[in-house]
Design a protein around this motif. Structure first.
Motif, PDB file in Angstrom:
ATOM      1  N   SER A   1      20.192  85.752  15.903  1.00 47.65           N
ATOM      2  CA  SER A   1      19.496  87.041  15.892  1.00 47.65           C
ATOM      3  C   SER A   1      19.551  87.679  14.507  1.00 47.65           C
ATOM      4  O   SER A   1      20.452  87.395  13.722  1.00 47.65           O
ATOM      5  CB  SER A   1      20.136  87.995  16.907  1.00 47.65           C
ATOM      6  OG  SER A   1      19.986  87.486  18.210  1.00 47.65           O
TER       7      SER A   1
ATOM      8  N   GLU B   1      22.590  96.871  13.253  1.00 44.80           N
ATOM      9  CA  GLU B   1      21.560  97.215  14.214  1.00 44.80           C
ATOM     10  C   GLU B   1      20.557  96.069  14.279  1.00 44.80           C
ATOM     11  O   GLU B   1      20.186  95.523  13.237  1.00 44.80           O
ATOM     12  CB  GLU B   1      20.866  98.501  13.750  1.00 44.80           C
ATOM     13  CG  GLU B   1      19.785  98.990  14.671  1.00 44.80           C
ATOM     14  CD  GLU B   1      19.170 100.289  14.170  1.00 44.80           C
ATOM     15  OE1 GLU B   1      19.458 101.326  14.769  1.00 44.80           O
ATOM     16  OE2 GLU B   1      18.414 100.238  13.188  1.00 44.80           O
ATOM     17  N   PRO B   2      20.101  95.676  15.478  1.00 46.32           N
ATOM     18  CA  PRO B   2      19.093  94.616  15.549  1.00 46.32           C
ATOM     19  C   PRO B   2      17.873  94.967  14.700  1.00 46.32           C
ATOM     20  O   PRO B   2      17.443  96.122  14.666  1.00 46.32           O
ATOM     21  CB  PRO B   2      18.730  94.566  17.032  1.00 46.32           C
ATOM     22  CG  PRO B   2      19.945  95.096  17.735  1.00 46.32           C
ATOM     23  CD  PRO B   2      20.489  96.161  16.806  1.00 46.32           C
ATOM     24  N   ALA B   3      17.324  93.975  14.020  1.00 44.03           N
ATOM     25  CA  ALA B   3      16.144  94.166  13.167  1.00 44.03           C
ATOM     26  C   ALA B   3      14.908  94.170  14.069  1.00 44.03           C
ATOM     27  O   ALA B   3      14.164  93.189  14.127  1.00 44.03           O
ATOM     28  CB  ALA B   3      16.069  93.074  12.106  1.00 44.03           C
ATOM     29  N   GLN B   4      14.682  95.271  14.749  1.00 45.82           N
ATOM     30  CA  GLN B   4      13.612  95.369  15.738  1.00 45.82           C
ATOM     31  C   GLN B   4      12.230  95.524  15.117  1.00 45.82           C
ATOM     32  O   GLN B   4      11.228  95.299  15.783  1.00 45.82           O
ATOM     33  CB  GLN B   4      13.896  96.533  16.688  1.00 45.82           C
ATOM     34  CG  GLN B   4      15.159  96.322  17.475  1.00 45.82           C
ATOM     35  CD  GLN B   4      15.510  97.518  18.346  1.00 45.82           C
ATOM     36  OE1 GLN B   4      14.958  98.602  18.211  1.00 45.82           O
ATOM     37  NE2 GLN B   4      16.442  97.308  19.244  1.00 45.82           N
ATOM     38  N   ARG B   5      12.156  95.901  13.849  1.00 47.62           N
ATOM     39  CA  ARG B   5      10.869  96.094  13.187  1.00 47.62           C
ATOM     40  C   ARG B   5      10.372  94.822  12.522  1.00 47.62           C
ATOM     41  O   ARG B   5       9.333  94.826  11.878  1.00 47.62           O
ATOM     42  CB  ARG B   5      10.988  97.187  12.125  1.00 47.62           C
ATOM     43  CG  ARG B   5      11.367  98.552  12.643  1.00 47.62           C
ATOM     44  CD  ARG B   5      11.581  99.524  11.481  1.00 47.62           C
ATOM     45  NE  ARG B   5      12.117 100.779  11.905  1.00 47.62           N
ATOM     46  CZ  ARG B   5      13.408 101.116  11.855  1.00 47.62           C
ATOM     47  NH1 ARG B   5      14.302 100.286  11.366  1.00 47.62           N
ATOM     48  NH2 ARG B   5      13.800 102.296  12.277  1.00 47.62           N
TER      49      ARG B   5
ATOM     50  N   ASP C   1      24.486 100.619  19.992  1.00 49.26           N
ATOM     51  CA  ASP C   1      23.240 101.071  19.372  1.00 49.26           C
ATOM     52  C   ASP C   1      23.329 101.121  17.850  1.00 49.26           C
ATOM     53  O   ASP C   1      22.354 100.854  17.159  1.00 49.26           O
ATOM     54  CB  ASP C   1      22.848 102.454  19.892  1.00 49.26           C
ATOM     55  CG  ASP C   1      22.463 102.416  21.355  1.00 49.26           C
ATOM     56  OD1 ASP C   1      22.025 101.349  21.837  1.00 49.26           O
ATOM     57  OD2 ASP C   1      22.615 103.448  22.030  1.00 49.26           O
TER      58      ASP C   1
ATOM     59  N   TYR D   1      19.615  91.164  12.022  1.00 49.42           N
ATOM     60  CA  TYR D   1      20.188  92.510  12.029  1.00 49.42           C
ATOM     61  C   TYR D   1      20.027  93.162  10.669  1.00 49.42           C
ATOM     62  O   TYR D   1      19.968  92.478   9.647  1.00 49.42           O
ATOM     63  CB  TYR D   1      21.698  92.457  12.323  1.00 49.42           C
ATOM     64  CG  TYR D   1      22.019  91.834  13.647  1.00 49.42           C
ATOM     65  CD1 TYR D   1      22.109  92.611  14.795  1.00 49.42           C
ATOM     66  CD2 TYR D   1      22.223  90.455  13.753  1.00 49.42           C
ATOM     67  CE1 TYR D   1      22.397  92.036  16.020  1.00 49.42           C
ATOM     68  CE2 TYR D   1      22.494  89.874  14.978  1.00 49.42           C
ATOM     69  CZ  TYR D   1      22.585  90.665  16.103  1.00 49.42           C
ATOM     70  OH  TYR D   1      22.857  90.100  17.319  1.00 49.42           O
TER      71      TYR D   1
ATOM     72  N   GLU E   1      11.477  96.280   8.534  1.00 51.39           N
ATOM     73  CA  GLU E   1      12.795  96.773   8.101  1.00 51.39           C
ATOM     74  C   GLU E   1      12.805  97.017   6.601  1.00 51.39           C
ATOM     75  O   GLU E   1      13.355  98.008   6.133  1.00 51.39           O
ATOM     76  CB  GLU E   1      13.909  95.801   8.497  1.00 51.39           C
ATOM     77  CG  GLU E   1      14.125  95.660   9.985  1.00 51.39           C
ATOM     78  CD  GLU E   1      14.601  96.923  10.683  1.00 51.39           C
ATOM     79  OE1 GLU E   1      14.898  97.948  10.038  1.00 51.39           O
ATOM     80  OE2 GLU E   1      14.676  96.886  11.929  1.00 51.39           O
TER      81      GLU E   1
END
Length: 187
Positions: free
Chosen positions: A121, A146-150, A112, A123, A155
């Motif tokens: 991917s 952390e994965p760049a989920q936004r 996480d 990050y 981000e």
């Protein structure tokens, strides 16, 4: 007393250098323990304690090696947005991984807050030490990934706000007594 320790190292110009450490030690009372090192579960602490923060795209896992009981993965990344510090357009980033990894099967103890950089991917990474210039023969030690989920714009906004406000509490690298339920819950 039980001890759980994760110790990583970094490489700079091919020589071992100081790395990140995160220790959790059981304390005498139930539900309490000591945490040594900054709480990388809080964005404001990551930003305050890191040499640099950037949104990157992993290009390729360039090298895996085991040394002294630890395993390291070096990944070539492309910088998409520099949020703190200076980053070259492309650089090699090393991170600690679990021993026995194979391409596509690397793992970390805390996915996480410390995701394995997978090619293709994006990050958010925070660099603790090493070179972020991308100069041949240099590497940066990522102690947070952390994965760049936004998404890139999301981000950028999140981390610019975090960098502008800073942590509410003083950020120290020492040990703190914390309750078992509070570790990693703040985000």
């Amino acid at each position: 007393m039980s001890v759980k320790a994760w110790i990583g190292g970094c490489l700079s110009a091919g020589a071992p250098a100081a790395g990140a450490a995160w220790f959790t030690v059981a304390a005498q009372g139930p539900g309490a323990h000591a945490v040594c090192g900054p709480d990388l579960g809080r964005d404001e602490v990551v930003a305050a304690k890191s040499q640099g923060v950037a949104v990157v795209e992993a290009v390729e896992n360039a090298r895996y090696r085991e040394e002294g009981g630890s395993a390291y993965l070096t990944t070539r990344v492309k910088t998409l947005d520099t949020l703190k510090g200076e980053f070259g357009a492309a650089l090699d980033v090393t991170q600690g991984v679990k021993n026995g990894g194979a391409p596509g099967r690397y793992a970390t103890g805390d996915p996480d807050r410390y995701a394995v950089l997978e090619p293709g991917s994006q990050y958010v990474i925070a660099v603790q030490s090493g070179s972020t210039t991308g100069t041949a023969g240099t590497e940066a030690w990522a102690w947070y990934a952390e994965p760049a989920q936004r998404g890139l714009a999301g981000e950028r906004e999140q981390w610019k706000q975090v960098l502008a406000t800073g942590p509410e509490d003083p950020v120290t690298g020492g040990c703190e007594d914390v309750s078992a339920g509070s570790v990693g819950e703040q985000r």
